[in-house]
Design a protein around this motif. Structure first.
Motif, PDB file in Angstrom:
ATOM      1  N   ASN A 228      -4.794   6.095  -0.569  1.00 19.72           N
ATOM      2  CA  ASN A 228      -5.532   5.584  -1.718  1.00 19.72           C
ATOM      3  C   ASN A 228      -6.593   6.573  -2.184  1.00 19.72           C
ATOM      4  OD1 ASN A 228      -6.386   3.153  -3.485  1.00 19.72           O
ATOM      5  ND2 ASN A 228      -8.279   3.782  -2.479  1.00 19.72           N
ATOM      6  N   SER A 229      -7.393   7.082  -1.256  1.00 19.79           N
ATOM      7  CA  SER A 229      -8.477   7.995  -1.642  1.00 19.79           C
ATOM      8  C   SER A 229      -7.941   9.298  -2.204  1.00 19.79           C
ATOM      9  CB  SER A 229      -9.386   8.267  -0.440  1.00 19.79           C
ATOM     10  OG  SER A 229      -8.675   8.925   0.580  1.00 19.79           O
TER      11      SER A 229
ATOM     12  N   ARG B 145      -9.287  -4.441  -1.758  1.00 21.25           N
ATOM     13  CA  ARG B 145      -7.843  -4.218  -1.629  1.00 21.25           C
ATOM     14  C   ARG B 145      -7.093  -4.798  -2.824  1.00 21.25           C
ATOM     15  NH1 ARG B 145      -4.090  -6.490   3.353  1.00 21.25           N
ATOM     16  NH2 ARG B 145      -2.274  -5.144   2.995  1.00 21.25           N
TER      17      ARG B 145
ATOM     18  N   GLU C 147     -15.197   5.399   2.845  1.00 25.83           N
ATOM     19  CA  GLU C 147     -13.960   4.693   3.166  1.00 25.83           C
ATOM     20  C   GLU C 147     -14.000   4.019   4.533  1.00 25.83           C
ATOM     21  OE1 GLU C 147     -10.459   3.584   1.228  1.00 25.83           O
ATOM     22  OE2 GLU C 147     -12.141   4.801   0.561  1.00 25.83           O
TER      23      GLU C 147
ATOM     24  N   ARG D 238      -7.610  -2.551  -5.857  1.00 24.01           N
ATOM     25  CA  ARG D 238      -6.822  -1.321  -5.763  1.00 24.01           C
ATOM     26  C   ARG D 238      -5.342  -1.591  -6.015  1.00 24.01           C
ATOM     27  NH1 ARG D 238      -9.551   1.812  -0.538  1.00 24.01           N
ATOM     28  NH2 ARG D 238     -11.324   2.694  -1.686  1.00 24.01           N
ATOM     29  N   ARG D 239      -4.859  -2.697  -5.500  1.00 19.29           N
ATOM     30  CA  ARG D 239      -3.451  -3.043  -5.730  1.00 19.29           C
ATOM     31  C   ARG D 239      -3.180  -3.279  -7.210  1.00 19.29           C
ATOM     32  NH1 ARG D 239      -1.757  -7.341  -0.953  1.00 19.29           N
ATOM     33  NH2 ARG D 239      -1.506  -5.807   0.720  1.00 19.29           N
TER      34      ARG D 239
ATOM     35  N   GLY E  14       0.800  -1.223   0.000  1.00 19.03           N
ATOM     36  CA  GLY E  14       0.000   0.000   0.000  1.00 19.03           C
ATOM     37  C   GLY E  14       0.828   1.266   0.000  1.00 19.03           C
TER      38      GLY E  14
END
Length: 1584
Positions: A301-302, A388, A333, A391-392, A96
């Motif tokens: 992330n956001s 997750r 979130e 997103r990764r 992350g």
């Protein structure tokens, strides 16, 4: 891997054996005077040090800022072990943070030596280091997140404030987008004082320690300034829960109330740590580390997703507009963070081994991946894991976690709004479209979910497909209130090809059999017990330290065996095991713990109440948690229980819940109290719960009574109106519970037993109390007027249920009457006064009630308040559904609506444009022939008008015609498609015409007849009527006496044929003749709904489902014309008998019926917002707002109560024959008596106190309207003129009984031409009669009146006369943009023939409409309008009267009076030293001369919009005592004390109002304004 930016050199010395103390306030016994280099090495370098710099693309920067006595390394390292320095050792290896640049910042806060530095100095140092750091390039726009411990948070806040205030540091403000606070003393720390005392024994000052005192100037300054700039920041606050020893004391260093900010954009979470340990961790698997890491990762992330929209393109205003319109309070979130904190490393990895899942992620086939699993199997954690993983992989997932029982997380509306918001945050084009939609519809979030779906997705997202695949991750579909309704929407989204859906549910896809025929591929993956057990095994191993006893492996194996694949069971069983203290006790618990959830819940409840010391409080907590309409915070629950139980929980409510009912109720990291699982809530209400079964009615009564207790209590009544203002002064601060009580009360009332007298009495007390106004104001301030509508509807249902169950005697009858009245009032307040409530919520207190009908509850209870304005002359006793009747010059033929406007087409060819709110004419355009059809564009600013021979396309911004299209055949139906780029028209020639709207290019027409039918087209003749579907793919065609045909435009083939009684006959069926005649047809306008309503000549409406091919419903209506609401939910029909009926479209359930005296409803149209209905007949257009069209903001739930009748509301409109409209007025000061000219030719006196019509003073020809009435007060001379140009002048005499009577007639003559104006001079001996061609001056004092002068004025368009303000012997005439002066006695011209030019501001196109004196007769106020229409908007100009003299050749308006030029709708007159006018927003406003200079004015009260819209000409007059007269058709409305109120605060005056108390001899423009006036008066800035 340290990279330092000019790091401070480390001193070399021996390692110190002294005990190091970290954090903000360590143990005093461990502190030693002096310093050593070993300690400095452990602290870390000063300044900014880059500890990790990625090799690839950098997406964000993270800066760690330590606290008091900490260090850039020391603060973040546990036990001084370099391997535990987590910013450097752990984060860079975390996926992350692989592209995140990581820094630490060190500053000298070491208290073992004196210092001159304070927090301001540390903040400035942070700014300088960041903006000059070479590792953060100057061109970088990557977001920065600050992670701060203790005092470091204050340093960061101060730095951010300084960067917003000083230009040289603005780069820092542009970078910082989020701050994580770890135990930051935002409000100071009490232990700081103790530390200061200890440090006094050592030499040297330490200002930064003093800054930590709760009362320090630094703390106060930061807390005042930071909220002004932090709205756009992501804020996370973590607070400590474990005490820490300090000397002989032990406690929390920074308690929760100081460690949290309480801002709307802040998220809070507790950590099981003390002040020192909150930022140090044992391992990456430590629970506290995972919580902090997940919050930081979520922020990174956001922010990296939002950067392209919110920073690089800088759209903060649009983002706020979207958030407000969609009602997005918090980004979603939190749910992701919660699931991440629950996840065990290595769990859920099995999903990646599924072939179909990989294909779903990579290729989008299947389009929907459906996970079904039993309760408690970890579905939410799995969704978090999938998020997750996406997103990764660099994907763009949007997600939603449904939560049953939480209104904010269980509705389709909330789901649609959240998903659209997330998708727009990732795509600039969708963001732009969404911003435009939300700017047009600021309350869009309150719309029906079907409308939200259509506008956000069908008409926006699906029409602008994103280049990258979009992933929707949905958890707990079964917990959605309308899960079966949602599945078709998901399939429609998946069918677009770019949306891939992953969802979990307890139910399988197969259970939704209605949708099994979808073309979308849905893969169903049932989670097996074997799969779940793998993750449970990981969970037990990770929590092995929490297992009791020594034989932990055996216990874990037994738990796994008994779990049955249920995580929830394991978690609850672990809590049971903690009660075991001996080995035998542990084994006994293992054996006795049942393996099924119901038995386990039964055991838990039994144990809770067997050991409970506070069983009543526990029962209350269970009731509140299970019955609340949404999840409550601990603070809300604390206040709720205090109200409910007349008791309160001492200490930590979180701790009380954990100890007493923690196995059923949990408090999450955001302090929200929820059931441990939906199954626990279900069990509490089920019959299986034999120990303590919750009763839904009893529980909802408990919650309703607590809400009523609060809303009726002193906190809600704590706002007191100022004497001269509607503005509220809150003397008592309301608790956080006010939000829940205000929003949830009537949801609970819907479930309360209707026979319960206690709750009915409490509800009655609330409705009778003034607190109900405070409640309405609170709801309006939250822009949630739909809540009032919901409350009204819920109250009506409750009243109906109660009337069915109780006897109508005594108090019960009175209560039911009260409930019924308020049920109507709450809805009507929104339909009649919604705009005013949004603009000024406080207007409900003293301004609205007096304007309501006499028998309404709100007027009966509050209109007589000594603080309220007084409104007399209203004859209506009940609410009227017809808000306006617009009278037009020609016969009407068509009507259509767009946002904020509507248009009416005429047989003459004119198209009249009206403002929808006040129903005023804006513009008239000419089609050139009778108008048959009108249609607005939904995307482009277009209006399409169709006649017999031509179609015209207009620009609805400037009303200029783009082009005209010739027609070969008469048009029947119109439609726009492809984002309004194509225009479709069905014709009598059996064809569909298609034009491109951008250039008018005509495509080849399409015939719906096949070749054989073309050859025999005479058999089909011409269609009677047609209809085009909402998605413009189908055309329904009806021929006389034949079956209904539905034709597919895209396929060019017959879609189906429908028989009146049979429904679908099939596309190849023979078209039968001799069938019932079809009058009209219409499709639902919702594109996704294929519903068609046909009106037959036998009086029936038939509802056909063209997708399913079935007859779905029938209703009797005798309809000749039909209309669909824009959202497709409502059907309206009208007939030649004057009846209008409203139905629910998809069921034909009748909702409303109105019968008017007028005949022949020609056309109907709904307004843009679906809450009004327009009809046209003859020369009238009526606007209706029946309450059934206004929908509440809360989706309906079926209560466990008796059924309610759904019979439609009936309403009859008729105009009494006894009412005669007032056509002109003049008042006799002080204002008790008013002279009214009427349309029947009479002139009466009206007593404004008794509200009665008294004496007839004059009589013109019968039924000839009196259009002018003028009074010369000192001499009591009354002039009246009728429409036939007859002029009567009477001498009046006072009469103590009736006010005035006629003494004698001074003049009775006919002017011979239409009279436009009459004026009488101060001596009452001269009368000026003005007509279009000439003006006549009469001498009227003698017994033989005669004309003494005549002024010929051929060809003048618009003009006005007035007596000169300073020279009463002179007359002022304004024609066009020229003024002239004349002598009153002779009508002799005093100025040159060319007159006095009024300057370039008054362009020739403007026409004079009114002249008044103002400001002690020192100025002349004039209004001009573009149109001669009496209701067209006006421009205000003020002129210095001294400039109007015979020698003048030109004058200009007084410049500093021009700020209101475009604000004035109607100039009313002068009140004292103020000019009074009707603002364009409908408010009565005033301004004095100083206020003009500073661009301010005062709002006093409003005129209801439906009053303004029901009159063709505004007739208002202001009296010297401030009383306002308003003519409302046949009623003379008298408004008293209105000018004493100032809507936004107290008078501008210092003490008294200067404009009302100033000497008449003074010049208002010469008096200076006190320098401090701006800070001492409350004022209203001009708004357009």
């Amino acid at each position: 891997m340290d990279r330092s930016f000019q790091p401070s050199p480390r001193r070399e010395s021996d390692q110190s054996t002294a005990r190091t103390n970290t954090g903000f306030l360590s143990r005093a016994g461990g502190w030693r005077k002096g310093s050593d280099s070993g300690l400095e090495d452990q602290r870390g370098p000063l300044g900014l040090t880059t500890v990790h710099k990625p090799l690839g693309n950098v997406v964000a920067d993270v800066v760690f800022v330590h606290g008091l006595n900490g260090g850039s390394h020391k603060t973040w390292t546990k036990d001084s072990d370099p391997a535990l320095f987590w910013p450097q050792e752990w984060l860079p290896h975390d996926v992350g943070f692989r592209n995140v640049r990581i820094h630490t910042f060190g500053y000298d806060s070491n208290w073992d030596k004196g210092s001159i530095l304070d927090i301001h100095d540390f903040a400035r140092s942070l700014l300088e280091w960041v903006i000059n750091c070479p590792d953060i390039p100057h061109g970088s726009e990557k977001p920065m997140i600050l992670v701060c411990h203790s005092m470091g948070g204050l340093v960061a806040k101060k730095a951010y404030v300084m960067s917003r205030q000083h230009q040289e540091y603005e780069r820092f403000a542009s970078l910082v987008q989020g701050i994580l606070f770890l135990a930051t003393p935002h409000r100071g720390a009490d232990l700081a004082e103790t530390l200061s005392k200890i440090l006094k024994i050592y030499s040297g000052a330490r200002p930064y320690v003093g800054d930590l005192h709760p009362t320090s100037r630094s703390i106060q300054s930061i807390n005042e300034e930071f909220p002004r700039y932090s709205d756009e920041l992501q804020l996370f606050s973590f607070y400590e829960t474990l005490p820490m020893g300090f000397g002989v004391r032990k406690g929390l260093v920074v308690p929760k109330e100081s460690a949290t900010l309480g801002y709307p954009n802040e998220r809070t979470m507790y950590l099981d740590a003390d002040h020192r340990g909150i930022c140090k961790f044992d391992s990456p698997d430590a629970q506290n580390y995972r919580a902090v890491r997940n919050a930081l990762a979520a922020a990174v992330n956001s922010l990296t997703v939002a950067v392209p929209l919110q920073r690089e393109n800088t759209f903060p205003e649009q983002q706020r507009c979207i958030n407000d319109s969609l009602d997005i309070d918090d980004p979603p979130e939190d749910d992701y963070i919660r699931t991440e904190s629950m996840k065990i490393q290595g769990s859920c990895e099995w999903i990646a081994t599924r072939t179909h899942f990989r294909r779903w992620q990579d290729d989008g086939c299947p389009e929907v991946y459906w996970i079904s699993a039993k309760p408690g199997a970890g579905k939410s954690v799995l969704c978090g894991h999938v998020l997750r993983a996406l997103r990764r992989a660099g994907c763009d997932p949007s997600f939603f976690f449904f939560t049953h029982g939480d209104r904010l997380k269980s509705s389709l509306s909330a789901f649609f709004r959240s998903i659209a918001w997330q998708m727009a945050s990732k795509n600039a084009e969708m963001f732009e479209h969404l911003a435009k939609l939300c700017s047009r519809e600021p309350n869009f979030g309150q719309a029906d979910y079907r409308t939200i779906w259509r506008k956000l997705f069908v008409e926006c997202a699906f029409k602008h497909p994103l280049e990258r695949p979009q992933y929707w991750v949905i958890d707990a579909l079964d917990e959605c209130k309308a899960d079966s309704d949602m599945v078709p929407y998901l399939l429609q989204a998946a069918s677009t090809g770019f949306i891939r859906i992953f969802l979990t549910s307890r139910t399988s896809y197969d259970s939704y059999s209605l949708h099994a025929n979808s073309a979308v591929t849905v893969h169903v993956d049932a989670v097996t017990e074997e799969t779940t057990n793998t993750d449970i095994d990981l969970y037990l191993k990770a929590n092995s330290n929490n297992l009791p006893g020594r034989d932990r492996a055996y216990i874990a194996a037994l738990l796994l065996e008994k779990s049955g694949g249920c995580f929830l069971w394991v978690n609850l069983a672990l809590q049971e095991l903690r009660q075991g203290l001996t080995r035998k006790g542990i084994h006994r618990i293992l054996e006795e713990t049942p393996s099924d959830m119901d038995s386990l819940y039964d055991r838990i409840i039994h144990n809770i109440f067997q050991q409970a010391r506070e069983p009543k409080m526990i029962m209350a907590i269970l009731d509140w948690t299970a019955c609340a309409t949404r999840v409550l915070t601990t603070e809300e629950l604390y206040h709720a229980l205090r109200l409910d139980m007349n008791d309160e929980i001492d200490g930590d409510i979180r701790r009380f819940i954990e100890v007493n009912c923690g196995q059923l109720v949990v408090v999450d990291n955001n302090d929200r109290v929820r059931m441990v699982h939906l199954t626990a809530r279900d069990f509490l209400f089920s019959d299986k719960n034999i120990v303590f079964r919750l009763d839904r009615k009893v529980g909802n009564k408990r919650l309703a009574m607590a809400c009523l207790k609060y809303l009726t209590g002193p906190e809600m009544a704590g706002s007191k109106p100022r004497k001269l203002s509607t503005h509220q002064v809150h003397s008592t601060e309301r608790s956080i519970f006010v939000t829940y009580a205000s929003s949830a009360l009537f949801e609970h009332i819907g479930f309360v037993d209707s026979e319960d007298d206690e709750s009915a009495a409490a509800l009655s007390r609330f409705l009778k109390s003034p607190n109900i106004l405070a409640w309405i104001e609170h709801v309006a301030r939250r822009s949630d007027l739909g809540r009032l509508v919901y409350a009204g509807n819920a109250l009506r249902r409750y009243a109906i249920r109660r009337m069915k169950k109780t006897l109508p005697f005594g108090n019960v009858s009175k209560e039911n009457t009260l409930f019924d009245k308020w049920a109507t009032d709450l809805v009507r307040l929104v339909t009649k006064f919604g705009t005013h409530l949004r603009q000024s919520p406080s207007s409900i207190v003293n301004l609205i009630a007096p304007f309501c009908p006499k028998e309404s509850a709100i007027r009966l209870q509050f209109a007589s308040s000594p603080r309220a304005i007084q409104v007399g002359g209203i004859s209506s006793t009940t609410w009227d559904d017809c808000v306006s009747t617009v009278i037009l010059q020609d016969s009407t033929s068509a009507v259509a609506c767009a946002l904020g406007i509507f248009v009416v087409g005429m047989q003459s060819g004119h198209i009249v444009v009206f403002d929808e709110v006040i129903c005023q004419e804006i513009k008239t355009i000419d089609h050139g022939e009778p108008v048959k059809k009108l249609l607005f564009g939904s995307v482009q600013p277009l209006l399409v008008s169709a006649g017999l021979r031509t179609i015209k396309v207009w620009d609805s911004n400037n009303w200029v015609a783009y082009y005209s299209l010739p027609l070969e055949s008469q048009v029947i139906s119109l439609a726009l498609t492809d984002e309004d780029r194509l225009l479709l028209a069905t014709s009598r020639s059996n064809q569909v015409y298609v034009w491109e709207t951008q250039n008018g290019f005509e495509q080849p027409p399409i015939s719906w007849l096949d070749d054989n039918e073309e050859q025999h087209s005479s058999h089909f003749q011409r269609p009677v009527t047609t209809a085009i579907s909402g998605d413009q793919t189908l055309v329904a065609v009806a021929y006389r006496g034949q079956d209904l045909v539905v034709w597919d435009i895209e396929k060019g083939a017959t879609h189906d044929i429908y028989g009146k009684d049979e429904g679908s006959l099939g596309p190849n069926a023979e078209r039968r003749t001799g069938r019932a005649l079809l009058w009209s047809m219409i499709f639902s306008r919702a594109p996704e709904v294929k519903l068609l309503v046909a009106a037959y000549n036998d009086g029936y409406l038939n509802l056909f489902n063209t997708e399913e091919g079935m007859l779905q419903g029938k209703a009797s209506a005798n309809a000749h014309t039909l209309a669909s609401s824009p959202d497709g939910l409502t059907l309206a029909c009208g007939n030649s008998g004057g009846a209008i009926q409203i139905f629910e479209f998809e069921t034909l359930r009748p909702l409303y019926r109105v019968q008017a005296d007028e005949m022949n409803i020609k056309q109907l149209a709904f307004n843009f917002d679906n809450n009004r209905l327009l009809d046209i007949q003859s020369k009238h257009c009526r606007v209706w707002d029946p309450p059934v069209l206004v929908r509440g903001s809360v989706e309906e739930e079926n209560s466990d109560t008796v059924s309610i009748s759904t019979s439609p509301q009936d309403f009859k409109v008729s105009q009494s024959a006894d009412t005669v409209a007032i056509t002109s007025i003049a008042a006799a000061e002080p204002g008790r008596y008013v002279f009214c000219g009427k349309e029947d030719g009479s002139v009466y006196t009206y007593d404004t106190i008794l509200e009665t019509q008294e004496t007839e003073l004059a009589r013109h020809t019968k039924n000839v309207p009196v259009i002018h009435v003028e009074l010369q007060a000192p001499q009591n001379v009354l002039v009246s003129v009728d429409v036939s140009s007859r002029v009567l002048v009477h001498k009046l005499q006072s009469d103590t009984s009736v006010g005035f009577t006629t003494a004698k007639c001074l003049l009775d003559c006919r002017a011979g031409v239409a009279v436009s104006q009459v004026c009488i001079n101060a001596g009452a001996d001269k009368l000026l009669i003005s007509a279009e061609q000439h003006d006549m001056l009469w001498h009227i004092k003698d017994d033989q009146p005669q004309e003494v002068a005549r002024l010929e004025s051929p060809n003048r368009q618009r003009w006005r006369w007035a007596t000169h303000p300073l020279l009463p012997e002179q007359l002022v005439l304004i024609v066009g943009n020229v003024a002239h002066l004349f002598h009153w006695q002779t009508l002799e011209r005093l100025t040159r023939p060319e007159g006095i030019e009024l300057g370039s501001a008054v362009i020739p196109e403007l026409a004079i409409t009114a002249i008044n004196q103002c400001f002690d007769s020192q100025y002349l106020s004039t209004t001009f309008a573009v149109s001669l229409n009496p209701r067209s908007p006006s421009k205000l100009f003020l002129w210095d009267a001294k400039d109007l003299h015979p020698e003048a050749t030109s004058i200009v308006p007084v410049p500093h009076f021009q700020c209101l030029a475009d604000q004035v709708q109607h100039l009313i007159g002068a009140y004292g030293h103020r000019v009074v006018f009707l603002h364009q927003n409908g408010w009565i406003c005033s301004a004095d001369s100083p206020s003009f200079d500073t661009e301010y004015y005062d709002q006093h009260f409003f005129i209801p919009a439906d009053w303004l819209s029901t009159v063709s000409r505004l007739r208002l007059q202001i009296l010297r005592n401030g009383t306002l007269l308003f003519v409302k058709r046949h009623e003379l409305v008298v408004i008293r004390r209105g000018m004493d109120y100032f809507e936004h605060g107290q008078s501008r005056g210092l003490g008294k109002r200067p404009s009302l108390s100033r000497s008449a001899a003074s010049d208002p423009t010469d008096r200076p304004i006190p320098g401090d006036l701006a800070t001492r008066m409350r004022i209203v800035r001009l708004n357009s």
